[in-house]
Design an enzyme around this catalytic site. Structure first.
Site, PDB file in Angstrom:
ATOM      1  N   ARG A   1       0.937  -0.988  -0.040  1.00 25.31           N
ATOM      2  CA  ARG A   1      -0.021  -0.131   0.067  1.00 25.31           C
ATOM      3  C   ARG A   1       1.050   1.178  -0.001  1.00 25.31           C
ATOM      4  O   ARG A   1       1.824   1.385   0.842  1.00 25.31           O
ATOM      5  CB  ARG A   1      -0.820   0.172   1.213  1.00 25.31           C
TER       6      ARG A   1
ATOM      7  N   HIS B   1      -7.806   0.635  -5.964  1.00 26.21           N
ATOM      8  CA  HIS B   1      -7.848  -0.516  -4.576  1.00 26.21           C
ATOM      9  C   HIS B   1      -8.724  -1.777  -5.123  1.00 26.21           C
ATOM     10  O   HIS B   1      -9.783  -1.868  -4.959  1.00 26.21           O
ATOM     11  CB  HIS B   1      -8.523   0.300  -3.661  1.00 26.21           C
TER      12      HIS B   1
ATOM     13  N   GLN C   1     -10.176  -4.388  -2.660  1.00 27.59           N
ATOM     14  CA  GLN C   1     -11.479  -3.876  -2.278  1.00 27.59           C
ATOM     15  C   GLN C   1     -12.479  -4.090  -3.283  1.00 27.59           C
ATOM     16  O   GLN C   1     -13.474  -4.626  -2.977  1.00 27.59           O
ATOM     17  CB  GLN C   1     -11.277  -2.219  -1.927  1.00 27.59           C
TER      18      GLN C   1
ATOM     19  N   ASP D   1     -17.760   6.318  -0.037  1.00 33.06           N
ATOM     20  CA  ASP D   1     -16.390   6.188   0.529  1.00 33.06           C
ATOM     21  C   ASP D   1     -16.200   7.685   1.183  1.00 33.06           C
ATOM     22  O   ASP D   1     -16.916   8.409   0.923  1.00 33.06           O
ATOM     23  CB  ASP D   1     -15.326   5.988  -0.453  1.00 33.06           C
TER      24      ASP D   1
ATOM     25  N   CYS E   1     -16.442   0.788   1.746  1.00 31.47           N
ATOM     26  CA  CYS E   1     -15.265   0.110   2.012  1.00 31.47           C
ATOM     27  C   CYS E   1     -14.653   0.153   3.466  1.00 31.47           C
ATOM     28  O   CYS E   1     -13.844  -0.747   3.728  1.00 31.47           O
ATOM     29  CB  CYS E   1     -13.986   0.587   1.139  1.00 31.47           C
TER      30      CYS E   1
ATOM     31  N   ARG F   1     -12.990  -9.337   2.560  1.00 33.92           N
ATOM     32  CA  ARG F   1     -11.510  -8.776   2.346  1.00 33.92           C
ATOM     33  C   ARG F   1     -10.675  -9.996   2.875  1.00 33.92           C
ATOM     34  O   ARG F   1      -9.692 -10.076   2.016  1.00 33.92           O
ATOM     35  CB  ARG F   1     -11.389  -7.671   3.382  1.00 33.92           C
TER      36      ARG F   1
HETATM   37  N1   CP Z   1     -11.303  -0.689   3.124  1.00 38.40           N
HETATM   38  C1   CP Z   1      -9.756  -0.657   3.539  1.00 38.40           C
HETATM   39  O1   CP Z   1      -9.056  -0.855   2.854  1.00 38.40           O
HETATM   40  O2   CP Z   1      -9.546  -0.437   4.866  1.00 38.40           O
HETATM   41  P1   CP Z   1      -8.020  -0.277   5.719  1.00 38.40           P
HETATM   42  O3   CP Z   1      -7.653   1.102   4.953  1.00 38.40           O
HETATM   43  O4   CP Z   1      -8.433  -0.172   6.915  1.00 38.40           O
HETATM   44  O5   CP Z   1      -7.322  -1.210   5.175  1.00 38.40           O
HETATM   45  N1  NVA Z   2     -10.368   6.122  -0.566  1.00 41.56           N
HETATM   46  C1  NVA Z   2     -10.086   6.012   0.712  1.00 41.56           C
HETATM   47  C2  NVA Z   2      -9.930   4.368   1.036  1.00 41.56           C
HETATM   48  C3  NVA Z   2      -9.797   3.833   1.995  1.00 41.56           C
HETATM   49  C4  NVA Z   2      -9.842   2.313   2.392  1.00 41.56           C
HETATM   50  C5  NVA Z   2      -8.504   6.380   0.830  1.00 41.56           C
HETATM   51  O1  NVA Z   2      -7.809   6.198  -0.017  1.00 41.56           O
HETATM   52  O2  NVA Z   2      -8.229   6.706   1.881  1.00 41.56           O
END
Ligand code: CP
Ligand code: NVA
Length: 311
Positions: free
Chosen positions: A108, A135, A138, A230, A270, A298
């Site tokens: 990430r 993502h 997700q 989101d 998400c 997930r």
């Molecule tokens: N939905 C998701 O990716 O959550 P986190 O940021 O907690 O991993």
């Molecule tokens: N769009 C959000 C998703 C978090 C899971 C972010 O990138 O922070």
């Protein structure tokens, strides 16, 4: 006989076919069934997985580490200050170094191009655990949750309300491939990446299915089978938060918006969610909300990806 996914990356799912996405979903469902029956499925015994996070995470980190442990593999968690991707040494060196140790890396970070460069220089699968652009993991859990609830994906209407961000981009890609009609309702200037819209639209073969973008949230939500939202300020956009709260206010998923969707519509997010901002407490706690099933999925989709991709 399905084509093997061994050795593949998951960077954005752009290069996955409809069949390959269904293969990942079927594996996730199979592994979920095994887990629910307490049947062991340690198919990755002896494997090691690097889990590299340059942004905070609860679901993604915990689900991948748990996935690795259920499959008998060993996860190694590495924080930003330990790896310093592209800072302590070039990404292309890190890719080759990691390839000598681990069987897959889950990452990430901010720039999609960094994950792509890491994949280019690695011989083991790289899984994108969220970038500013996408993502994909997700989206797999989202598809699995919709499929479990509706028994089909093609022909459904998915309304994504809010920011045209990484989560929206990834949903458009899979919607285009799987025949889901996706309507994005977002403020002017916060539409999803036009290149991704073009890609998603380009992968549509059936004239009866479409990706549409509107600035009218009610129009997007009308007759939808799935309402999705989101956060309004993603990780890395903290400085814009106050301004975004004002701009996105009309895009809150509340009971008035749910009212224009089908009565059978489900609500997805998400997570993490900001109650009172992009969604009301009433909607997220309602019977229509499947956000915790979605969060659980997930784990099963992470397991499917590791099980199918690792050689
Ligand atoms: N939905 C998701 O990716 O959550 P986190 O940021 O907690 O991993
Ligand atoms: N769009 C959000 C998703 C978090 C899971 C972010 O990138 O922070």
């Amino acid at each position: 006989m399905m084509a093997s996914l061994k050795g593949r990356n998951i960077l954005s799912l752009k290069n996955y076919s409809q069949d390959e996405i269904y293969q990942l979903l079927a594996k996730a469902m199979e592994l979920k069934r095994l887990q629910k029956r307490n049947e062991p499925h340690r198919i990755l015994e002896g494997k090691t997985i690097a889990v590299i996070f340059h942004k905070p995470s609860s679901r993604t980190r915990i689900s991948f580490e748990t996935a690795a442990s259920h499959l008998g593999a060993h996860p190694i968690f590495l924080r930003d200050d330990e790896v310093k991707l592209g800072e302590r040494e070039p990404i292309k060196d890190m890719g080759r170094v990691l390839s000598g140790y681990v069987d897959a890396a889950v990452i990430r970070t901010f720039k999609q191009s960094d994950v792509e460069e890491l994949a280019e220089y690695s011989t083991m699968p790289i899984i994108n655990a969220l970038t500013d652009g996408y993502h994909p993991m997700q989206s797999l859990a989202d598809l699995m949750t919709i499929l479990e609830s509706k028994d089909r994906l093609a022909g459904l209407k998915l309304a994504y309300i809010g920011d045209g961000n990484n989560v929206a981009n990834s949903l458009m890609i899979v919607a285009g491939k799987l025949g889901i009609n996706m309507a994005v309702g977002c403020p002017k200037g916060y539409e999803p990446d036009p290149e991704v819209v073009q890609f998603a639209t380009g992968s549509i073969r059936n004239m009866n299915h479409a990706i549409t973008i509107t600035n009218n949230p009610l129009e997007a939500a009308k007759d939808a089978d799935v309402i999705y939202t989101d956060v309004w300020a993603s990780m890395g956009q903290e400085a814009e938060r106050e301004e975004r709260l004002k701009i996105f206010k009309p895009y809150q998923v509340n009971s008035d918006l749910m009212e224009v969707a089908k009565p059978s519509a489900i609500f997805l997010h998400c997570l993490p969610a900001h109650r009172g901002e992009e969604v009301t407490d009433e909607v997220i706690e309602s019977k229509q909300s499947l956000v915790f099933e979605q969060a659980e999925n997930r784990l099963h989709t992470a397991k499917a990806a590791l099980a199918l991709l690792i050689r």
